[in-house]
Design an enzyme around this catalytic site. Structure first.
Site, PDB file in Angstrom:
ATOM      1  N   TYR A   1       0.716  -1.147   0.222  1.00 34.55           N
ATOM      2  CA  TYR A   1      -0.039   0.009  -0.173  1.00 34.55           C
ATOM      3  C   TYR A   1       0.703   1.267  -0.061  1.00 34.55           C
ATOM      4  CZ  TYR A   1      -3.640  -3.226   1.558  1.00 34.55           C
ATOM      5  OH  TYR A   1      -4.523  -4.190   1.703  1.00 34.55           O
TER       6      TYR A   1
ATOM      7  N   PRO B   1     -15.177  -5.097   2.478  1.00 36.61           N
ATOM      8  CA  PRO B   1     -16.309  -5.693   3.345  1.00 36.61           C
ATOM      9  C   PRO B   1     -17.575  -4.973   3.057  1.00 36.61           C
ATOM     10  CG  PRO B   1     -14.926  -4.423   4.865  1.00 36.61           C
ATOM     11  CD  PRO B   1     -14.172  -4.670   3.393  1.00 36.61           C
TER      12      PRO B   1
ATOM     13  N   GLY C   1     -19.189  -0.807  -2.630  1.00 37.68           N
ATOM     14  CA  GLY C   1     -20.320  -0.251  -3.148  1.00 37.68           C
ATOM     15  C   GLY C   1     -20.675  -1.093  -4.613  1.00 37.68           C
TER      16      GLY C   1
END
Length: 279
Positions: free
Chosen positions: A59, A204, A207
């Site tokens: 990341y 989790p 959209g």
């Protein structure tokens, strides 16, 4: 929730954690525009009681880990989980790389960025088709034996790969994609339930998976809540081994996500949401 906490090794954490992928720049590459604001999100999460933070060396790469280290250092009250096994490039590609020497190099980088002597939970980010899976997993087990990591986890694995890994190392967690609208990894969740392994669903509250699921919108209206909050509440009710890690770069969104723990779904609502998702 039937149980608000879960044990990862000898550490007990609240089941709703924080995913730190979004602390980086666009496409999860480079630093965010406002690093102070990113650190504030991490600090606020901890102040609000979050004691499970999930990140990865890819990341940024390295940016999310660095910001977490700068924000909270080696906080003994917070379990920080990170991952190794993916390379990045400027195009934003995610390239599997499970070479044992690479993993050994990356754990040293992660230790430095997170400002700790031992990584609480070190996860193999994704199996590498060019590296023997057992060799990669064995390396994670060796790092645990050497005291560089406390617990070992897996990510993006099949049930068969989980079984193989368990022959070589005690697996504390598995992190696979799973949410109210995407149940393709249900067999892995069931295996984790059988073995008492924590299941950390990534995406989790995605959209694309949640939007348009009528049952989620109806339950959200009934509770005067957002669809994201209902999606998180369902995950927490779905299984005692599920540890959702919704990610955000906003304190307001963080607060909204944490409010999901205050939503009490009825058995009928849980069943309706369960039936509504894909299987």
């Amino acid at each position: 929730m039937t149980d608000r906490t879960f044990d990862i090794g000898d550490r007990t954490v609240d089941r709703l954690g924080f995913g730190a992928m979004r602390l980086t720049g666009e496409d999860i590459i480079g630093a965010p525009d406002d690093e102070d604001a990113a650190r504030e999100v991490v600090e606020h999460a901890v102040e609000a009681g979050v004691d499970l933070i999930d990140t990865a060396d890819s990341y940024g790469p390295g940016v999310s880990e660095r910001l977490i280290g700068e924000a909270i250092g080696d906080d003994e009250d917070v379990l920080v989980a990170t991952k190794a096994g993916l390379l990045r490039n400027r195009e934003g590609d995610w390239l599997p790389h499970g070479d044992p020497d690479y993993i050994r190099n990356q754990v040293l980088c992660s230790l430095d960025r997170l400002r700790t002597d031992t990584i609480d939970l070190y996860q193999f980010h994704r199996p590498d088709p060019d590296t023997d899976f057992e060799e990669s997993v064995t390396t994670f087990g060796e790092l645990k034996d050497e005291g560089l990591v406390s617990e070992v986890g897996l990510s993006n694995v099949s049930v068969e790969q989980l079984e193989t890994a368990r022959d070589h190392v005690e697996v504390a967690t598995v992190q696979n994609r799973y949410n109210v609208g995407d149940r393709e990894e249900s067999d892995v969740l069931e295996a984790c339930e059988e073995y008492g392994i924590g299941f950390i669903p990534w995406a989790p509250i995605n959209g694309d998976d949640i939007d348009g699921v009528d049952a989620v919108e109806k339950v959200a209206d009934d509770h005067d809540a957002t669809t994201r909050q209902i999606a998180l509440a369902w995950l927490l009710e779905r299984s005692d081994v599920i540890l959702p890690i919704p990610g955000t770069s906003s304190v307001d969104h963080l607060e909204s996500n944490l409010e999901a723990t205050e939503i009490s779904l009825s058995d009928e609502e849980v069943e309706r949401l369960t039936d509504a998702g894909s299987n």
